[in-house]
Design an enzyme around this catalytic site. Structure first.
Site, PDB file in Angstrom:
ATOM      1  N   GLN A  27      34.375  45.660  43.546  1.00  0.00           N
ATOM      2  CA  GLN A  27      35.416  45.177  42.635  1.00  0.00           C
ATOM      3  C   GLN A  27      36.755  45.493  43.283  1.00  0.00           C
ATOM      4  O   GLN A  27      37.241  46.623  43.230  1.00  0.00           O
ATOM      5  CB  GLN A  27      35.281  45.850  41.273  1.00  0.00           C
ATOM      6  CG  GLN A  27      33.904  45.676  40.629  1.00  0.00           C
ATOM      7  CD  GLN A  27      33.630  44.244  40.231  1.00  0.00           C
ATOM      8  OE1 GLN A  27      34.238  43.723  39.291  1.00  0.00           O
ATOM      9  NE2 GLN A  27      32.709  43.588  40.923  1.00  0.00           N
TER      10      GLN A  27
ATOM     11  N   ALA B 104      36.587  43.290  30.137  1.00  0.00           N
ATOM     12  CA  ALA B 104      35.834  43.171  31.382  1.00  0.00           C
ATOM     13  C   ALA B 104      36.700  42.618  32.509  1.00  0.00           C
ATOM     14  O   ALA B 104      37.845  42.219  32.316  1.00  0.00           O
ATOM     15  CB  ALA B 104      34.609  42.300  31.165  1.00  0.00           C
ATOM     16  N   HIS B 105      36.104  42.552  33.691  1.00  0.00           N
ATOM     17  CA  HIS B 105      36.868  42.161  34.879  1.00  0.00           C
ATOM     18  C   HIS B 105      37.363  40.714  34.801  1.00  0.00           C
ATOM     19  O   HIS B 105      36.713  39.830  34.278  1.00  0.00           O
ATOM     20  CB  HIS B 105      36.070  42.388  36.162  1.00  0.00           C
ATOM     21  CG  HIS B 105      34.736  41.726  36.224  1.00  0.00           C
ATOM     22  ND1 HIS B 105      33.822  42.011  37.209  1.00  0.00           N
ATOM     23  CD2 HIS B 105      34.139  40.799  35.436  1.00  0.00           C
ATOM     24  CE1 HIS B 105      32.735  41.282  37.024  1.00  0.00           C
ATOM     25  NE2 HIS B 105      32.904  40.549  35.957  1.00  0.00           N
ATOM     26  N   ASN B 106      38.579  40.544  35.334  1.00  0.00           N
ATOM     27  CA  ASN B 106      39.241  39.239  35.451  1.00  0.00           C
ATOM     28  C   ASN B 106      39.649  38.623  34.113  1.00  0.00           C
ATOM     29  O   ASN B 106      40.005  37.444  34.056  1.00  0.00           O
ATOM     30  CB  ASN B 106      38.369  38.249  36.231  1.00  0.00           C
ATOM     31  CG  ASN B 106      38.036  38.758  37.620  1.00  0.00           C
ATOM     32  OD1 ASN B 106      36.908  39.124  37.890  1.00  0.00           O
ATOM     33  ND2 ASN B 106      39.029  38.816  38.490  1.00  0.00           N
TER      34      ASN B 106
END
Length: 344
Positions: A193, A234-236
């Site tokens: 990540q 969460a990511h993005n």
């Protein structure tokens, strides 16, 4: 503070005696030195009977209250501003506690307050008049903007950026790894990540809320957003300006939420969606598709007694079968109607 002085600062009109006010309080707990507010008609009776020394109220409600008042259009907003005036934040005490561990390569403004047990790694930048309370961790090359307040046990991981006048409440984690794994046939392989978390100015993040760093692009919390406690981002994910999200909401990866949205507690947002500006999601709602029109959306099932719920759940299992039967009946009815018309 005299009520007349407070009225001037809030942009309201003093009605009644110019009493002295020392604090804000609820109607139930207010005393003679307290300021409370009446934002809805249903609280007028309780307000008039309370011990509050003064009230914030809309002009049309003031005659019914029988107390010194500041009349203005939005009592709740005025209460928020009065609370800041009457209960100001503690003054920053510049300096670095002896137990803090600060890398020689970090840049810490002389006006910042660094508490006990704080760790600031190499290349990190701490802005003017920041307050980092006990046991905050700031990773390498992270940046903290001016006048930001970080409560105890917050983590700001490597490379993340936090804007000016941000508040991070205890236990918040900014920049944990996103949940990225690739299936290799018989095991999972971790996907690095390598993105960051970017938090813009004037954002507030609640206690134990976690915001994952991006897999490739950054996770972004736009200016003025408000996130409650125990939220998973969460990511993005991108969260728009002035959007407010209540506790226990989960937002899956790569979803974009627009500006001025409101998400009720325990709402669940699936991944790779877009939610446009001005959307309200009611508490407990599952959002599984993109929303392109502003407005209020809900999908929670109303509470019932358990026995009644079981009966309804049993009927729902046969919903497809029931729909097929209705279609067959409609076809038969249409055929009978056609035959009757021919007979006539």
């Amino acid at each position: 503070m005299r009520l007349s002085e407070l009225a001037t600062l809030l942009g309201g009109e003093l009605v009644g005696a110019d009493v002295e006010i020392g604090r804000v309080a609820s109607l139930a707990q207010a005393g003679a030195d307290s300021l409370s507010f009446v934002a809805q008609k249903r609280f007028i009776a309780a307000a008039s009977q309370s011990a509050a020394g003064a009230l914030l109220a809309r002009p049309e409600a003031v005659p019914q209250l029988g107390k010194p008042c500041i009349a203005l259009a939005d009592p709740y907003l005025a209460y928020a501003r009065a609370a800041r005036l009457l209960h100001p934040a503690p003054v920053t005490v510049p300096g670095i506690h002896a137990s803090a561990i600060v890398s020689a390569d970090a840049q810490v403004a002389a006006s910042a307050q660094i508490g006990p047990g704080v760790v600031i790694e190499a290349g990190a930048v701490i802005g003017e008049r920041c307050v980092l309370q006990a046991h905050v961790f700031v990773g390498s090359h992270a940046q903290i903007g001016d006048e930001t307040l970080i409560h105890p046990h917050v983590t700001v991981a490597a490379g993340c950026r936090v804007g000016a006048r941000v508040i991070l409440h205890p236990g918040a984690v900014i920049g944990s790894d996103g949940f990225g794994n690739a299936w290799a046939g018989d095991h999972w392989e971790k996907i690095p990540q390598i993105g960051r978390v970017i938090i813009e100015d004037d954002v507030e993040i609640g206690a134990n809320t976690t915001i994952d760093r991006g897999a490739l692009d950054d996770t972004v919390i736009r200016r003025g957003a408000r996130l409650d406690n125990l939220i998973q981002v969460a990511h993005n994910v991108v969260i728009g300006e002035h959007t407010a999200i209540a506790a226990c909401v989960g937002i899956a990866g790569s979803t974009t939420i627009g500006a001025r949205c409101q998400l009720g507690g325990a709402a669940m947002i699936s991944g790779h969606l877009e939610i446009c500006d001005g959307v309200t999601i009611l508490g407990g709602t599952l959002v599984a598709k993109t929303i392109r029109q502003p407005g209020a959306y809900s999908g929670s099932y109303p509470m019932q007694g358990h026995g009644e719920w079981l009966k309804n759940a049993a009927q729902l299992r046969h919903l497809d079968e029931l729909a097929d039967r209705v279609k067959q009946l409609e076809k038969r009815l249409a055929a009978l109607s056609a035959a009757a018309e021919e007979a006539e």
